[in-house]
Every structure is written in C-alpha cells, then in structure tokens.
Scaffold this active site. Structure first.
Site: not given
Ligand code: SAH
Ligand code: SF4
Length: 373
Positions: A92, A105, A112, A116, A119, A342
C-alpha cells in the site's frame, strides 16, 4: 535480456548505465528529468533526447511502476493505492494532504520480519524485500497521478514529504532503500529536502549508523516501551538491540540529522504501555536525547486482543511528557472510509490469492502523518 527498469537507478547508477551504452554524461540528467519530474514513461516522448538514443533506450529499458489493483479516495482527501508486487503480494501507498504539505507514506517490504505484537504487517510475516524500482515506483505513480487532480505547491509538486512508514522495516531492506532515498533527494528527480524525507525504524542499530553516513534524512524511531522487558515483548528486535544500544544510536545519529531531534513513535496500548509510570520512565530514558513524541492510538485488527488507550489516557500521558518540555503530537486517523489507516485491502487480496495464507489476522496498519498539535 529483460529490460532495465530505470525507476530503480539513482543518478550515479543511471549515469554509469548510460555510459556503458556509450551515451554522454548529460543524458542521465535529461532522462531523469523526463521520468521523475515529468512522469513520462515512453522514450519516444522524451523530445530533447537524440532520436537514436530514444530508440536505443526503447529497446533495452522501461519505466514501470507496480500495477495498481485499487485506487481509493477518501472524503478527507486521503488517497490510497493498493499495488501488485507479484506472487499474490500487495503493498500500500497512502497520500495524506494537509494545509501546508502533502505526505506520501511508502512501503519498503511485502510483509515484515520484525513481528511487532501490535502490528498487522508483522502478523502477516515476511514475503520479500521490495526493489528500488518498486519503492520509487510508489512515489512516481502517486506524484504523477495526483498532479491530475490536486493543486501543486510552488515547486510544481504535490508530494512535499515522504515517510517510509508503510509496510515493512526500511532498514532491513537497506540496499534497495538507499538508492530510493537518493532519488527522493535528487534535484533532477524529486528534489525533496532531507528534512521532509523520514525513515521510520523499529531500531536496526547498525543500519542507523550507516544511514547517518550514507544519507542522513529525518529519523523516526518506533519506541513503544520505556524498558527492555516490555519492549522485548512488543518489538522483538529489542532482544537484539536493547534500549541502551538504541538510545546510543539515536545520540550518534543526531549530529548528522537534518533536524535537531529524533521523533519517537509510541503506539498507545490500553493497560500495556500507557500508564503514568511508563511516561515517567520514558522521560528518564530520553533525558539527553533531543526528541519529539508522536503518540499513535492503536488501530485494532481482527485477531488482536489489544485495545487502544482511551483519549483521556492519551491526553494524560502526553501531558506528563509535555510538562518536561517535550513536544508531543497525537496522531489522528485519516482516510477511515477507505481503510487508509489499516490496509485491509492488502489483506483481502492476499487471502484471495492464498499466497499468504499463514496468517488469518493480516491487516497491516498504515497510519501516517496527520497530526494534532
Ligand atoms: N517498520 C517501521 C516502519 C513501518 S511501521 C517501524 O516500525 O517503524 C510505521 C509505524 O506504524 C510504526 O511506528 C509502527 O509502530 C506503527 N504501527 C504499526 N502497527 C500499528 C497499529 N496497529 N496501530 C498503530 N500504529 C501501528
Ligand atoms: Fe515491522 Fe514492527 Fe514496523 Fe510492523 S511495526 S512494520 S512489524 S517493524
């Protein structure tokens, strides 16, 4: 021999590639401006390029962005593209307009590998790294599609800011991301200021050092917890690069950074990381790291037991940080009506093709940019 996709070549690589074809040095600038600044993908339209050179390029090169599966526009101006990157993988790209800027973005990987807990991209697992052409292709496609419908700024662009906050961990795809960043900054390509290109990382410490050396753009670090025990659980990469090492890396980055602070992202999880004690522990953690905090309400996704902190909790948390002089922003959701926050479409497409059937809760979250001050 398959055609070379010129979206994947930064200025130095394009120059070398053209030199190998016997082309003069200025050809790279000419071609780059046609492709990136004017959005032209057909070589026969590059009218100031010598006719023989155009024919030569048409025979061995192409300008090809990922195919668009869906193109969705929200009532608030947010626009989202769902792009096909092959083998059932979709990524996306989201555009978020604001009064004074237009932010894109961009995704850096299909899936990934960091996993996390909060995420949905992480829950999908990892499919593959995107190539430079697929990363730059998102910007090329969005900028030139947007110009048809959106007013440009004084530089003639619609997109003024790029954040690598889409799907994927950009610093785990460093070799493809670096030339993409260089093209974003290149005056003959997108000409964005370093301050307006942001890499977001979950804490790839050694690559933060390389980025500082190679191409120091604005840095956002996804912190999400003030102590190692909690961060080990939420961001498993913390087990490899714990908070002490991460804070040291931030301190080393700062002298190179185009802005004099690091942005810490902090997803607000009800009853998990959102207590007053967490906020106070954060203040101790970042005492000597000039920073801003961006609090992100958790975007729930099916299969996740986590919930977002309620608004009053987020406000209380923010005020503890703000009381010590830290600038805190709380991200607001944009493009709700098209799931721009999302990535449910990417999940649905993958489900249908069955290519990523290992995860049932694979609704990657992309929520970016729109901030409340
Ligand atoms: N991998 C990188 C960049 C992509 S994620 C990183 O983790 O920084 C971009 C942002 O979205 C990150 O700060 C991540 O923690 C946040 N994010 C991921 N899943 C989320 C969710 N379900 N709700 C809110 N923020 C989320
Ligand atoms: Fe990957 Fe974590 Fe970033 Fe999600 S929040 S894209 S799992 S590094």
């Amino acid at each position: 021999m398959s055609a070379v996709n010129l979206l994947g070549l930064d200025a130095a690589a394009l120059q070398q590639w053209l030199a190998d074809l016997g082309q003069p040095r200025f050809r790279a600038t000419q071609v780059s401006r046609w492709i990136h600044r004017r959005g032209v993908h057909r070589f026969d339209e590059m009218t100031d390029v010598a006719r023989e050179a155009r024919a030569l390029l048409a025979g061995c090169a192409e300008v090809r962005a990922p195919a668009v599966l869906r193109d969705l526009q929200s009532a608030d101006g947010t626009r989202k593209w769902l792009l096909d990157v092959g083998a059932g993988n979709a990524i996306e790209t989201v555009f978020i307009p604001d009064d004074d800027r237009g932010t894109l973005c961009v995704s850096s990987q299909a899936g990934c590998a960091v996993h996390c807990e909060f995420c949905s991209t992480g829950h999908q697992g990892f499919s593959r790294n995107l190539q430079t052409a697929e990363i730059v292709g998102q910007l090329w496609l969005a900028e030139h599609a947007l110009r048809a419908t959106t007013p440009c700024d004084e530089s003639g662009r619609v997109i003024s800011n790029v954040v690598l906050m889409g799907m994927g961990e950009p610093l785990q795809n460093y070799d493809a991301v670096l030339p993409a960043l260089r093209l974003m900054l290149d005056d003959h390509a997108y000409g964005l200021s370093r301050r307006r290109v942001t890499v977001s990382t979950s804490g790839m410490v050694p690559l933060m050092d390389r980025l500082a050396r190679d191409c120091p753009v604005a840095l956002a670090v996804s912190l999400h917890a003030p102590d190692d025990a909690l961060r080990d659980r939420l961001v498993p990469l913390n087990r490899k690069y714990p908070l002490d090492a991460l804070m040291d890396a931030c301190r080393r980055y700062l002298p190179h950074a185009p802005r004099d602070f690091i942005t810490f992202e902090y997803v607000m999880l009800d009853g998990v990381n959102d207590g007053d004690a967490h906020a106070r522990a954060l203040l101790r953690l970042v005492t000597d790291v000039p920073c801003k905090f961006n609090l992100i309400p958790f975007n729930p996704f099916p299969g996740s037991p986590l919930r977002s902190s309620p608004p009053q909790r987020i406000r209380a948390f923010a005020s503890i940080l703000a009381a010590e002089g830290i600038v805190v922003t709380t991200r607001r959701t944009r493009g709700d009506d098209i799931d721009a926050a999302c990535g449910q479409l990417a999940g649905a497409i993958q489900d249908r093709t069955g290519a990523a059937s290992r995860a049932s809760a694979r609704l990657p979250r992309i929520e970016v940019a729109g901030e409340q001050r």
